[in-house]
Design a protein around this motif. Sequence first.
Motif, PDB file in Angstrom:
ATOM      1  N   ALA A  19      69.559  68.083 -37.281  1.00  0.00           N
ATOM      2  CA  ALA A  19      70.477  67.460 -38.236  1.00  0.00           C
ATOM      3  C   ALA A  19      70.252  67.980 -39.658  1.00  0.00           C
ATOM      4  N   LYS A  20      69.037  68.364 -39.970  1.00  0.00           N
ATOM      5  CA  LYS A  20      68.728  68.879 -41.314  1.00  0.00           C
ATOM      6  C   LYS A  20      69.376  70.232 -41.582  1.00  0.00           C
ATOM      7  N   GLU A  30      68.028  79.437 -41.989  1.00  0.00           N
ATOM      8  CA  GLU A  30      67.162  80.124 -41.028  1.00  0.00           C
ATOM      9  C   GLU A  30      65.798  79.443 -40.925  1.00  0.00           C
ATOM     10  N   GLY A  31      65.266  79.004 -42.040  1.00  0.00           N
ATOM     11  CA  GLY A  31      63.987  78.294 -42.025  1.00  0.00           C
ATOM     12  C   GLY A  31      64.082  76.984 -41.263  1.00  0.00           C
ATOM     13  N   ALA A  35      62.410  75.649 -37.611  1.00  0.00           N
ATOM     14  CA  ALA A  35      61.745  74.355 -37.435  1.00  0.00           C
ATOM     15  C   ALA A  35      62.364  73.584 -36.268  1.00  0.00           C
ATOM     16  N   TRP A  36      63.686  73.619 -36.181  1.00  0.00           N
ATOM     17  CA  TRP A  36      64.367  72.943 -35.075  1.00  0.00           C
ATOM     18  C   TRP A  36      63.988  73.577 -33.739  1.00  0.00           C
ATOM     19  N   ARG A  37      64.013  74.909 -33.676  1.00  0.00           N
ATOM     20  CA  ARG A  37      63.679  75.608 -32.423  1.00  0.00           C
ATOM     21  C   ARG A  37      62.256  75.280 -31.969  1.00  0.00           C
ATOM     22  N   THR A  38      61.339  75.218 -32.899  1.00  0.00           N
ATOM     23  CA  THR A  38      59.958  74.868 -32.562  1.00  0.00           C
ATOM     24  C   THR A  38      59.895  73.463 -31.974  1.00  0.00           C
ATOM     25  N   ALA A  39      60.595  72.532 -32.606  1.00  0.00           N
ATOM     26  CA  ALA A  39      60.618  71.155 -32.108  1.00  0.00           C
ATOM     27  C   ALA A  39      61.314  71.074 -30.747  1.00  0.00           C
ATOM     28  N   ALA A  40      62.404  71.798 -30.578  1.00  0.00           N
ATOM     29  CA  ALA A  40      63.133  71.788 -29.308  1.00  0.00           C
ATOM     30  C   ALA A  40      62.286  72.400 -28.192  1.00  0.00           C
ATOM     31  N   GLU A  41      61.549  73.439 -28.494  1.00  0.00           N
ATOM     32  CA  GLU A  41      60.677  74.053 -27.491  1.00  0.00           C
ATOM     33  C   GLU A  41      59.561  73.099 -27.084  1.00  0.00           C
ATOM     34  N   ALA A  42      59.045  72.312 -28.031  1.00  0.00           N
ATOM     35  CA  ALA A  42      58.015  71.316 -27.709  1.00  0.00           C
ATOM     36  C   ALA A  42      58.571  70.253 -26.770  1.00  0.00           C
TER      37      ALA A  42
END
Length: 57
Positions: A19-20, A30-31, A35-42
Amino acid sequence: MDLPDDLIALERAAEEQRAKMAGLDGEEYEGQRRAWRTAAEAVQAAITVHAEEDPAG
């Protein structure tokens, strides 16, 4: 199906990161996307572990 609170918390955190991204562009976008991709992968990794531990669901 009951989901553990930690999985729900991880999913919420990933959604908050996604959402951010709204309204951002360029390097900020891109930054935040990273951050979203890292959280989604977790989230995905935790779901996989949960499914392997409890195949009955």
